[in-house]
Motif scaffolding. Structure first.
Motif, PDB file in Angstrom:
ATOM      1  N   VAL A 134       0.861  -1.180   0.000  1.00 42.85           N
ATOM      2  CA  VAL A 134       0.000   0.000   0.000  1.00 42.85           C
ATOM      3  C   VAL A 134       0.899   1.231   0.000  1.00 42.85           C
ATOM      4  CG1 VAL A 134      -1.869  -1.174   1.192  1.00 42.85           C
ATOM      5  CG2 VAL A 134      -0.166   0.051   2.526  1.00 42.85           C
ATOM      6  N   GLY A 135       0.404   2.319  -0.541  1.00 43.69           N
ATOM      7  CA  GLY A 135       1.211   3.525  -0.657  1.00 43.69           C
ATOM      8  C   GLY A 135       1.399   4.235   0.668  1.00 43.69           C
ATOM      9  N   PHE A 136       2.390   5.112   0.718  1.00 46.96           N
ATOM     10  CA  PHE A 136       2.652   5.911   1.912  1.00 46.96           C
ATOM     11  C   PHE A 136       1.381   6.648   2.341  1.00 46.96           C
ATOM     12  CE2 PHE A 136       7.433   6.605   0.772  1.00 46.96           C
ATOM     13  CZ  PHE A 136       7.686   5.282   1.088  1.00 46.96           C
ATOM     14  N   SER A 137       1.173   6.685   3.624  1.00 46.68           N
ATOM     15  CA  SER A 137       0.067   7.371   4.319  1.00 46.68           C
ATOM     16  C   SER A 137      -1.241   6.593   4.289  1.00 46.68           C
ATOM     17  CB  SER A 137      -0.175   8.792   3.779  1.00 46.68           C
ATOM     18  OG  SER A 137      -0.954   8.781   2.597  1.00 46.68           O
ATOM     19  N   HIS A 138      -1.272   5.394   3.672  1.00 46.50           N
ATOM     20  CA  HIS A 138      -2.532   4.659   3.531  1.00 46.50           C
ATOM     21  C   HIS A 138      -2.608   3.394   4.388  1.00 46.50           C
ATOM     22  CE1 HIS A 138      -3.851   7.325   0.394  1.00 46.50           C
ATOM     23  NE2 HIS A 138      -2.792   7.059  -0.343  1.00 46.50           N
ATOM     24  N   ALA A 139      -1.603   3.123   5.212  1.00 42.77           N
ATOM     25  CA  ALA A 139      -1.610   1.881   5.991  1.00 42.77           C
ATOM     26  C   ALA A 139      -2.806   1.793   6.918  1.00 42.77           C
ATOM     27  CB  ALA A 139      -0.312   1.753   6.795  1.00 42.77           C
ATOM     28  N   GLN A 140      -3.192   2.926   7.517  1.00 47.97           N
ATOM     29  CA  GLN A 140      -4.302   2.929   8.458  1.00 47.97           C
ATOM     30  C   GLN A 140      -5.632   3.276   7.791  1.00 47.97           C
ATOM     31  OE1 GLN A 140      -4.650   1.783  11.274  1.00 47.97           O
ATOM     32  NE2 GLN A 140      -2.673   1.662  12.295  1.00 47.97           N
ATOM     33  N   GLU A 141      -5.728   2.961   6.498  1.00 47.35           N
ATOM     34  CA  GLU A 141      -6.981   3.150   5.769  1.00 47.35           C
ATOM     35  C   GLU A 141      -7.377   1.843   5.086  1.00 47.35           C
ATOM     36  OE1 GLU A 141      -6.318   6.319   3.045  1.00 47.35           O
ATOM     37  OE2 GLU A 141      -5.903   7.808   4.596  1.00 47.35           O
ATOM     38  N   PRO A 142      -7.552   0.770   5.863  1.00 46.09           N
ATOM     39  CA  PRO A 142      -7.879  -0.517   5.240  1.00 46.09           C
ATOM     40  C   PRO A 142      -9.238  -0.493   4.569  1.00 46.09           C
ATOM     41  CG  PRO A 142      -8.177  -0.641   7.616  1.00 46.09           C
ATOM     42  CD  PRO A 142      -7.522   0.682   7.336  1.00 46.09           C
ATOM     43  N   SER A 143      -9.377  -1.283   3.518  1.00 42.61           N
ATOM     44  CA  SER A 143     -10.665  -1.439   2.851  1.00 42.61           C
ATOM     45  C   SER A 143     -11.393  -2.633   3.469  1.00 42.61           C
ATOM     46  CB  SER A 143     -10.450  -1.671   1.354  1.00 42.61           C
ATOM     47  OG  SER A 143      -9.891  -2.957   1.131  1.00 42.61           O
ATOM     48  N   LEU A 144     -12.581  -2.887   3.002  1.00 38.60           N
ATOM     49  CA  LEU A 144     -13.361  -4.007   3.518  1.00 38.60           C
ATOM     50  C   LEU A 144     -12.706  -5.350   3.235  1.00 38.60           C
ATOM     51  CD1 LEU A 144     -16.894  -2.668   2.549  1.00 38.60           C
ATOM     52  CD2 LEU A 144     -16.157  -3.218   4.870  1.00 38.60           C
ATOM     53  N   THR A 145     -11.875  -5.412   2.207  1.00 44.35           N
ATOM     54  CA  THR A 145     -11.225  -6.681   1.850  1.00 44.35           C
ATOM     55  C   THR A 145      -9.841  -6.843   2.477  1.00 44.35           C
ATOM     56  OG1 THR A 145     -10.376  -5.680  -0.196  1.00 44.35           O
ATOM     57  CG2 THR A 145     -12.464  -6.879  -0.325  1.00 44.35           C
ATOM     58  N   ASP A 146      -9.412  -5.875   3.281  1.00 42.63           N
ATOM     59  CA  ASP A 146      -8.126  -5.980   3.969  1.00 42.63           C
ATOM     60  C   ASP A 146      -8.332  -6.675   5.310  1.00 42.63           C
ATOM     61  OD1 ASP A 146      -6.455  -4.755   2.065  1.00 42.63           O
ATOM     62  OD2 ASP A 146      -7.121  -2.769   2.707  1.00 42.63           O
ATOM     63  N   TYR A 147      -8.370  -7.998   5.261  1.00 43.00           N
ATOM     64  CA  TYR A 147      -8.648  -8.778   6.463  1.00 43.00           C
ATOM     65  C   TYR A 147      -7.412  -8.896   7.351  1.00 43.00           C
ATOM     66  CZ  TYR A 147     -12.897 -10.196   4.040  1.00 43.00           C
ATOM     67  OH  TYR A 147     -14.107 -10.190   3.384  1.00 43.00           O
ATOM     68  N   ALA A 148      -7.635  -8.786   8.653  1.00 48.28           N
ATOM     69  CA  ALA A 148      -6.534  -8.934   9.608  1.00 48.28           C
ATOM     70  C   ALA A 148      -5.899 -10.310   9.454  1.00 48.28           C
ATOM     71  CB  ALA A 148      -7.047  -8.743  11.030  1.00 48.28           C
ATOM     72  N   ASP A 149      -4.574 -10.341   9.457  1.00 46.29           N
ATOM     73  CA  ASP A 149      -3.788 -11.572   9.322  1.00 46.29           C
ATOM     74  C   ASP A 149      -4.031 -12.290   8.001  1.00 46.29           C
ATOM     75  OD1 ASP A 149      -3.225 -10.829  11.898  1.00 46.29           O
ATOM     76  OD2 ASP A 149      -3.489 -12.799  12.784  1.00 46.29           O
ATOM     77  N   GLY A 150      -4.704 -11.621   7.063  1.00 38.69           N
ATOM     78  CA  GLY A 150      -4.945 -12.226   5.758  1.00 38.69           C
ATOM     79  C   GLY A 150      -5.979 -13.337   5.751  1.00 38.69           C
ATOM     80  N   VAL A 151      -6.741 -13.479   6.841  1.00 40.74           N
ATOM     81  CA  VAL A 151      -7.768 -14.522   6.933  1.00 40.74           C
ATOM     82  C   VAL A 151      -9.123 -13.907   6.578  1.00 40.74           C
ATOM     83  CG1 VAL A 151      -8.917 -16.180   8.438  1.00 40.74           C
ATOM     84  CG2 VAL A 151      -6.464 -15.727   8.720  1.00 40.74           C
ATOM     85  N   ASP A 152      -9.792 -14.488   5.590  1.00 45.12           N
ATOM     86  CA  ASP A 152     -11.070 -13.959   5.106  1.00 45.12           C
ATOM     87  C   ASP A 152     -12.155 -14.228   6.143  1.00 45.12           C
ATOM     88  OD1 ASP A 152     -13.529 -13.501   3.776  1.00 45.12           O
ATOM     89  OD2 ASP A 152     -12.571 -13.803   1.836  1.00 45.12           O
ATOM     90  N   THR A 153     -12.445 -13.216   6.948  1.00 45.64           N
ATOM     91  CA  THR A 153     -13.418 -13.353   8.037  1.00 45.64           C
ATOM     92  C   THR A 153     -14.805 -13.666   7.508  1.00 45.64           C
ATOM     93  OG1 THR A 153     -12.143 -11.624   9.155  1.00 45.64           O
ATOM     94  CG2 THR A 153     -14.223 -12.254  10.147  1.00 45.64           C
ATOM     95  N   LEU A 154     -15.220 -12.980   6.469  1.00 45.12           N
ATOM     96  CA  LEU A 154     -16.586 -13.168   5.960  1.00 45.12           C
ATOM     97  C   LEU A 154     -16.760 -14.566   5.377  1.00 45.12           C
ATOM     98  CD1 LEU A 154     -19.331 -11.930   5.664  1.00 45.12           C
ATOM     99  CD2 LEU A 154     -18.590 -10.859   3.526  1.00 45.12           C
ATOM    100  N   GLU A 155     -15.790 -15.083   4.667  1.00 45.40           N
ATOM    101  CA  GLU A 155     -15.879 -16.438   4.131  1.00 45.40           C
ATOM    102  C   GLU A 155     -15.990 -17.456   5.279  1.00 45.40           C
ATOM    103  OE1 GLU A 155     -13.502 -19.392   1.031  1.00 45.40           O
ATOM    104  OE2 GLU A 155     -12.488 -17.633   1.845  1.00 45.40           O
ATOM    105  N   PHE A 156     -15.193 -17.233   6.328  1.00 42.78           N
ATOM    106  CA  PHE A 156     -15.274 -18.102   7.514  1.00 42.78           C
ATOM    107  C   PHE A 156     -16.683 -18.115   8.080  1.00 42.78           C
ATOM    108  CE2 PHE A 156     -15.235 -17.908  12.219  1.00 42.78           C
ATOM    109  CZ  PHE A 156     -14.747 -19.183  12.523  1.00 42.78           C
ATOM    110  N   LEU A 157     -17.327 -16.968   8.162  1.00 45.06           N
ATOM    111  CA  LEU A 157     -18.659 -16.864   8.743  1.00 45.06           C
ATOM    112  C   LEU A 157     -19.719 -17.477   7.845  1.00 45.06           C
ATOM    113  CD1 LEU A 157     -18.280 -13.201  10.009  1.00 45.06           C
ATOM    114  CD2 LEU A 157     -18.547 -15.212  11.480  1.00 45.06           C
ATOM    115  N   ILE A 158     -19.585 -17.283   6.549  1.00 47.15           N
ATOM    116  CA  ILE A 158     -20.567 -17.819   5.598  1.00 47.15           C
ATOM    117  C   ILE A 158     -20.550 -19.338   5.604  1.00 47.15           C
ATOM    118  CG2 ILE A 158     -21.133 -17.993   3.139  1.00 47.15           C
ATOM    119  CD1 ILE A 158     -20.086 -15.117   2.852  1.00 47.15           C
ATOM    120  N   GLU A 159     -19.382 -19.920   5.799  1.00 48.63           N
ATOM    121  CA  GLU A 159     -19.250 -21.368   5.721  1.00 48.63           C
ATOM    122  C   GLU A 159     -19.635 -22.099   7.010  1.00 48.63           C
ATOM    123  OE1 GLU A 159     -15.270 -22.086   4.420  1.00 48.63           O
ATOM    124  OE2 GLU A 159     -15.689 -21.494   2.353  1.00 48.63           O
ATOM    125  N   LEU A 160     -19.962 -21.358   8.063  1.00 42.76           N
ATOM    126  CA  LEU A 160     -20.340 -22.016   9.325  1.00 42.76           C
ATOM    127  C   LEU A 160     -21.631 -22.841   9.174  1.00 42.76           C
ATOM    128  CD1 LEU A 160     -19.611 -19.159  11.882  1.00 42.76           C
ATOM    129  CD2 LEU A 160     -18.347 -21.293  11.619  1.00 42.76           C
TER     130      LEU A 160
END
Length: 338
Positions: A312-338
């Motif tokens: 990510v470019g300078f100054s944008h680290a603390q501006e994650p998008s909805l697809t920037d999952y913590a630790d790279g684990v897709d939270t929404l996919e995990f929840l959908i598959e429960l």
């Protein structure tokens, strides 16, 4: 509520937060009273980022094009153990559970107990049907799955305690930055936002620099001196002074500019008011170094395009998008598959 109705409620929430952030002023003030790291500007910065990056109709729709979300026949209770290092750091997990149609059973961090409940109350006023989707508890007792965020030490306990249910357990991570040696002073000042936003307490804050051999360290320190007002904050100043004293006593080699200490280190993480750096000799060596440490890295910040690395470019680290999952684990996919 069906998915469309849940999205509509979130969009209205985003509009209210964008139009009048002072609607949460009482919670913002209480947060600072309980946790002096949560200064008003930082709480407002976090709320604004959520409104702009998470709660916009086009962003939500684009995010959900990657998933197939159906109305769940049986709602699951998702235990959420939230971190409290920066304001509302666990909001994305709460949002993901709501979007999936399940119920959030939320264990708030003692460091951040005001802001999320205030936002959920605002969401309730927008649409009272949202109320059953959120439970705030002192202790998790009933849950079908768990998402827990904590330190490396707490993660070991979480893994054992929640081994009987589906879970996501998050550990310590930090951001790193890559410099090429061709950056202007303005670019280094811009990078300072990634280092200093939220006093450097976030997992997406840059804690280490990778710099080419022969890089002028004084150039970095001079540019980052633009953030010297940070030492006016008592807790930050105490950390700066403590680290300075420790490094002097240990006779460590370091640079300082009045607001941060710069020290050569192989570690990814660094203490508050301290920034590590490590030299690299080639792109191939750099990529090899980063791949070996990818389990410790939340994101990579650079103004360069480096084949094989997502940045990510300078100054944008603390501006994650909805697809920037913590630790790279897709939270929404995990929840959908429960």
């Amino acid at each position: 509520m069906n998915l469309t109705e849940r999205i509509d409620a979130l969009v209205q929430l985003g509009q209210q937060l964008s139009n009048d952030i002072n609607i949460l002023q009482d919670a913002i003030k209480l947060s600072y009273h309980e946790n002096r790291w949560f200064i008003e500007d930082n709480s407002k910065k976090a709320i604004t980022a959520i409104a702009n990056n998470f709660l916009q109709k086009d962003r939500l729709d684009h995010w959900l094009t990657h998933y197939s979300i159906v109305n769940v026949s049986t709602q699951k209770k998702i235990g959420l153990i939230l971190a409290g290092n920066i304001p509302l750091v666990g909001f994305h997990d709460v949002l993901s559970v709501f979007i999936s149609g399940h119920i959030s059973v939320i264990k708030l961090s003692d460091k951040d107990k005001q802001l999320l409940p205030a936002i959920l109350k605002l969401l309730y006023k927008i649409d009272p049907r949202t109320d059953p989707y959120f439970e705030i508890v002192e202790r998790l007792t009933e849950y079908d799955a768990v998402i827990a965020t904590g330190s490396d030490n707490s993660a070991v306990h979480f893994e054992y305690y929640f081994k009987h249910v589906p879970h996501i357990i998050r550990r310590n991570r930090n951001a790193v930055a890559i410099l090429s040696g061709d950056e202007s002073r303005e670019e280094i000042v811009s990078l300072g936002k990634d280092i200093f936003n939220y006093f450097g307490l976030g997992c997406r804050n840059v804690s280490k620099l990778y710099i080419p051999e022969g890089y002028n360290l004084e150039f970095i320190m001079e540019a980052l001196h633009d953030y010297n007002e940070l030492v006016l904050h008592n807790k930050y100043k105490n950390n700066f002074d403590y680290n300075y004293a420790i490094y002097l006593l240990n006779q460590d080699k370091f640079l300082m500019n009045g607001c941060i200490l710069l020290m050569e280190s192989e570690d990814i993480a660094s203490r508050i008011a301290m920034l590590g750096y490590e030299y690299y000799s080639s792109n191939n060596q750099l990529i090899e170094l980063l791949n070996k440490r990818k389990g410790e890295i939340q994101c990579i910040v650079s103004n360069r395009i480096i084949q094989g690395l997502q940045t990510v470019g300078f100054s944008h680290a603390q501006e994650p998008s909805l697809t920037d999952y913590a630790d790279g684990v897709d939270t929404l996919e995990f929840l959908i598959e429960l």
